[in-house]
Design a protein around this motif. Structure first.
Motif, short mmCIF file in Angstrom:
data_model
loop_
_atom_site.label_atom_id
_atom_site.label_comp_id
_atom_site.label_asym_id
_atom_site.label_seq_id
_atom_site.Cartn_x
_atom_site.Cartn_y
_atom_site.Cartn_z
N ARG A 31 -4.10 -26.98 -10.36
CA ARG A 31 -3.13 -26.05 -9.76
C ARG A 31 -2.05 -25.70 -10.77
N ILE A 32 -1.58 -26.70 -11.50
CA ILE A 32 -0.56 -26.48 -12.53
C ILE A 32 -1.09 -25.52 -13.61
N ASN A 33 -2.33 -25.74 -14.04
CA ASN A 33 -2.93 -24.87 -15.05
C ASN A 33 -3.09 -23.44 -14.54
N GLU A 34 -3.49 -23.28 -13.28
CA GLU A 34 -3.63 -21.95 -12.69
C GLU A 34 -2.28 -21.24 -12.63
N PHE A 35 -1.23 -21.99 -12.27
CA PHE A 35 0.10 -21.40 -12.22
C PHE A 35 0.53 -20.96 -13.62
N ALA A 36 0.26 -21.79 -14.61
CA ALA A 36 0.59 -21.44 -15.99
C ALA A 36 -0.14 -20.17 -16.41
N HIS A 37 -1.41 -20.06 -16.03
CA HIS A 37 -2.18 -18.87 -16.36
C HIS A 37 -1.59 -17.62 -15.70
N CYS A 38 -1.22 -17.74 -14.42
CA CYS A 38 -0.67 -16.60 -13.68
C CYS A 38 0.68 -16.15 -14.21
N THR A 39 1.51 -17.09 -14.63
CA THR A 39 2.88 -16.77 -15.02
C THR A 39 3.07 -16.64 -16.53
N GLY A 40 2.11 -17.13 -17.30
CA GLY A 40 2.26 -17.12 -18.75
C GLY A 40 3.12 -18.26 -19.28
N ASP A 41 3.51 -19.18 -18.42
CA ASP A 41 4.34 -20.32 -18.83
C ASP A 41 3.43 -21.49 -19.18
N HIS A 42 3.07 -21.56 -20.46
CA HIS A 42 2.14 -22.60 -20.93
C HIS A 42 2.88 -23.72 -21.68
N GLN A 43 4.10 -23.99 -21.31
CA GLN A 43 4.87 -25.04 -21.97
C GLN A 43 4.07 -26.35 -21.94
N TRP A 44 4.06 -27.04 -23.04
CA TRP A 44 3.21 -28.23 -23.18
C TRP A 44 3.47 -29.29 -22.12
N ILE A 45 4.68 -29.40 -21.65
CA ILE A 45 5.00 -30.46 -20.67
C ILE A 45 4.23 -30.27 -19.35
N HIS A 46 3.71 -29.05 -19.15
CA HIS A 46 2.92 -28.75 -17.95
C HIS A 46 1.42 -28.81 -18.20
#
Length: 156
Positions: A31-46
């Motif tokens: 879910r965290i990875n999907e959110f990162a993909h949708c928002t473009g927020d790929h900060q390493w801590i996530h």
């Protein structure tokens, strides 16, 4: 909450009262990875699991704060914040949000909701302010506390 007694007509009776607690929702790495993909927020801590285990002060990856906030929509519906006699309900915004504790990947969260305010608007609409406390299973402090606003539309 007793659904048969919670309605557009008597919203003011519920001010200051807890409306309920949602079911637990798992915030997994997918879910965290999907959110990162949708928002473009790929900060390493996530999203960088290995690095987060090595370098994060939280011992592993954590959910985006805005992901936790976004989960309020479904959790609010689970609680039943929209009365059954409402014709429609719309997100109206936020008054205040505080991110208190990071949600670690794999943790379960739920929200506890209190109706804080009701303001009558023209056309049978009601603006409601809800205080959402998102709890993390096994944690003493909440993930976040958010004052959300919704416009409820009653039958005219």
């Amino acid at each position: 909450m007793t659904p048969s007694t919670y309605s557009i007509a008597n919203l003011s009776d519920w001010v200051g009262k807890e409306l309920g607690t949602s079911n637990w929702v798992t915030v997994g790495q997918d879910r965290i990875n999907e959110f990162a993909h949708c928002t473009g927020d790929h900060q390493w801590i996530h999203v960088d699991v290995e690095r987060a285990h090595r370098e994060s002060p939280f011992g592993g990856p954590v959910a985006h704060g805005y992901l936790t906030l976004a989960l309020l929509a479904d959790m609010s519906m689970d609680v039943g914040v929209v009365p059954q006699d409402a014709v429609a309900a719309f997100n109206y915004g936020l008054d205040k949000v505080r991110f208190m504790t990071p949600v670690k990947a794999g943790a379960r969260v739920r929200t506890r909701i209190t109706l804080a305010e009701v303001t009558a608007k023209e056309g049978g609409r009601k603006l409601v302010k809800l205080v959402n406390t998102v709890e993390i299973e096994g944690e003493a402090k909440p993930a976040l506390i958010a004052e959300t606003l919704a416009m409820l539309v009653g039958a005219t």
